[in-house]
Design a protein around this motif. Sequence first.
Motif, mmCIF file in Angstrom:
data_model
loop_
_atom_site.group_PDB
_atom_site.id
_atom_site.type_symbol
_atom_site.label_atom_id
_atom_site.label_comp_id
_atom_site.label_asym_id
_atom_site.label_seq_id
_atom_site.Cartn_x
_atom_site.Cartn_y
_atom_site.Cartn_z
ATOM 1 N N VAL A 168 0.857 -1.178 0.000
ATOM 2 C CA VAL A 168 0.000 0.000 0.000
ATOM 3 C C VAL A 168 0.890 1.224 0.000
ATOM 4 O O VAL A 168 1.905 1.263 0.705
ATOM 5 C CB VAL A 168 -0.911 0.018 1.251
ATOM 6 N N THR A 169 0.521 2.244 -0.778
ATOM 7 C CA THR A 169 1.286 3.481 -0.783
ATOM 8 C C THR A 169 0.373 4.652 -1.068
ATOM 9 O O THR A 169 -0.767 4.476 -1.490
ATOM 10 C CB THR A 169 2.449 3.430 -1.797
ATOM 11 N N LEU A 170 0.883 5.828 -0.813
ATOM 12 C CA LEU A 170 0.189 7.057 -1.135
ATOM 13 C C LEU A 170 0.864 7.653 -2.355
ATOM 14 O O LEU A 170 2.096 7.588 -2.482
ATOM 15 C CB LEU A 170 0.265 8.047 0.028
ATOM 16 N N ILE A 171 0.071 8.235 -3.237
ATOM 17 C CA ILE A 171 0.607 8.822 -4.450
ATOM 18 C C ILE A 171 -0.231 10.038 -4.812
ATOM 19 O O ILE A 171 -1.437 10.068 -4.564
ATOM 20 C CB ILE A 171 0.636 7.784 -5.602
ATOM 21 N N HIS A 172 0.429 11.043 -5.359
ATOM 22 C CA HIS A 172 -0.301 12.221 -5.801
ATOM 23 C C HIS A 172 -1.186 11.830 -6.974
ATOM 24 O O HIS A 172 -0.783 11.053 -7.838
ATOM 25 C CB HIS A 172 0.674 13.340 -6.211
ATOM 26 N N ARG A 173 -2.393 12.333 -6.987
ATOM 27 C CA ARG A 173 -3.375 11.990 -8.020
ATOM 28 C C ARG A 173 -2.813 12.222 -9.427
ATOM 29 O O ARG A 173 -3.009 11.411 -10.328
ATOM 30 C CB ARG A 173 -4.648 12.812 -7.817
ATOM 31 N N ASP A 174 -2.067 13.312 -9.621
ATOM 32 C CA ASP A 174 -1.492 13.605 -10.943
ATOM 33 C C ASP A 174 -0.483 12.539 -11.371
ATOM 34 O O ASP A 174 -0.417 12.171 -12.536
ATOM 35 C CB ASP A 174 -0.835 14.989 -10.954
ATOM 36 N N GLN A 175 0.309 12.048 -10.429
ATOM 37 C CA GLN A 175 1.266 10.983 -10.736
ATOM 38 C C GLN A 175 0.537 9.710 -11.161
ATOM 39 O O GLN A 175 0.963 9.019 -12.087
ATOM 40 C CB GLN A 175 2.159 10.685 -9.543
ATOM 41 N N LEU A 176 -0.545 9.404 -10.477
ATOM 42 C CA LEU A 176 -1.333 8.225 -10.812
ATOM 43 C C LEU A 176 -1.912 8.354 -12.221
ATOM 44 O O LEU A 176 -1.857 7.409 -13.009
ATOM 45 C CB LEU A 176 -2.451 8.020 -9.788
ATOM 46 N N LEU A 177 -2.425 9.521 -12.545
ATOM 47 C CA LEU A 177 -2.978 9.750 -13.892
ATOM 48 C C LEU A 177 -1.902 9.618 -14.957
ATOM 49 O O LEU A 177 -2.153 9.054 -16.031
ATOM 50 C CB LEU A 177 -3.657 11.115 -13.959
ATOM 51 N N GLN A 178 -0.708 10.136 -14.678
ATOM 52 C CA GLN A 178 0.402 10.008 -15.628
ATOM 53 C C GLN A 178 0.758 8.538 -15.853
ATOM 54 O O GLN A 178 0.992 8.110 -16.978
ATOM 55 C CB GLN A 178 1.633 10.771 -15.132
ATOM 56 N N GLN A 179 0.817 7.775 -14.776
ATOM 57 C CA GLN A 179 1.128 6.345 -14.897
ATOM 58 C C GLN A 179 0.068 5.617 -15.689
ATOM 59 O O GLN A 179 0.372 4.774 -16.514
ATOM 60 C CB GLN A 179 1.276 5.717 -13.506
ATOM 61 N N GLN A 180 -1.189 5.969 -15.462
ATOM 62 C CA GLN A 180 -2.281 5.335 -16.196
ATOM 63 C C GLN A 180 -2.219 5.685 -17.686
ATOM 64 O O GLN A 180 -2.489 4.854 -18.536
ATOM 65 C CB GLN A 180 -3.634 5.721 -15.598
ATOM 66 N N ASN A 181 -1.834 6.927 -17.979
ATOM 67 C CA ASN A 181 -1.708 7.347 -19.378
ATOM 68 C C ASN A 181 -0.590 6.586 -20.082
ATOM 69 O O ASN A 181 -0.705 6.244 -21.255
ATOM 70 C CB ASN A 181 -1.479 8.848 -19.486
ATOM 71 N N LEU A 182 0.514 6.321 -19.367
ATOM 72 C CA LEU A 182 1.614 5.567 -19.962
ATOM 73 C C LEU A 182 1.181 4.138 -20.282
ATOM 74 O O LEU A 182 1.578 3.572 -21.282
ATOM 75 C CB LEU A 182 2.819 5.562 -19.024
ATOM 76 N N ILE A 183 0.382 3.576 -19.391
ATOM 77 C CA ILE A 183 -0.105 2.203 -19.603
ATOM 78 C C ILE A 183 -1.052 2.150 -20.796
ATOM 79 O O ILE A 183 -1.030 1.205 -21.588
ATOM 80 C CB ILE A 183 -0.790 1.660 -18.326
ATOM 81 N N ASP A 184 -1.878 3.179 -20.943
ATOM 82 C CA ASP A 184 -2.863 3.218 -22.017
ATOM 83 C C ASP A 184 -2.244 3.423 -23.399
ATOM 84 O O ASP A 184 -2.857 3.103 -24.404
ATOM 85 C CB ASP A 184 -3.896 4.317 -21.753
ATOM 86 N N GLU A 185 -1.026 3.957 -23.436
ATOM 87 C CA GLU A 185 -0.376 4.255 -24.739
ATOM 88 C C GLU A 185 0.120 3.028 -25.431
ATOM 89 O O GLU A 185 0.323 1.996 -25.074
ATOM 90 C CB GLU A 185 0.773 5.244 -24.537
#
Length: 79
Positions: A62-79
């Motif tokens: 379990v970890t905490l992450i800034h929402r913007d970082q999470l969105l960036q990671q999700q965008n990289l996965i979607d590409e």
Amino acid sequence: MLIPYQDLDTDTLQNLVEYFILREGTDYGEQELSLDEKTDKVLRQLKLGDIVIIYSELSESVTLIHRDQLLQQQNLIDE
């Protein structure tokens, strides 16, 4: 998987936030803040939705992450 902070026991949430602060060595600017002040700041960010709690099934952590970082990671996965 996102974990709503409201789903966690108060002590569990407190321990998670403190662990995150101590592990990350999080920088809060020019002024040095106490652990309590840092904890309050992170809890406010959680309540505002700026920081989210995520659980990784892969690493079983379990970890905490800034929402913007999470969105960036999700965008990289979607590409």
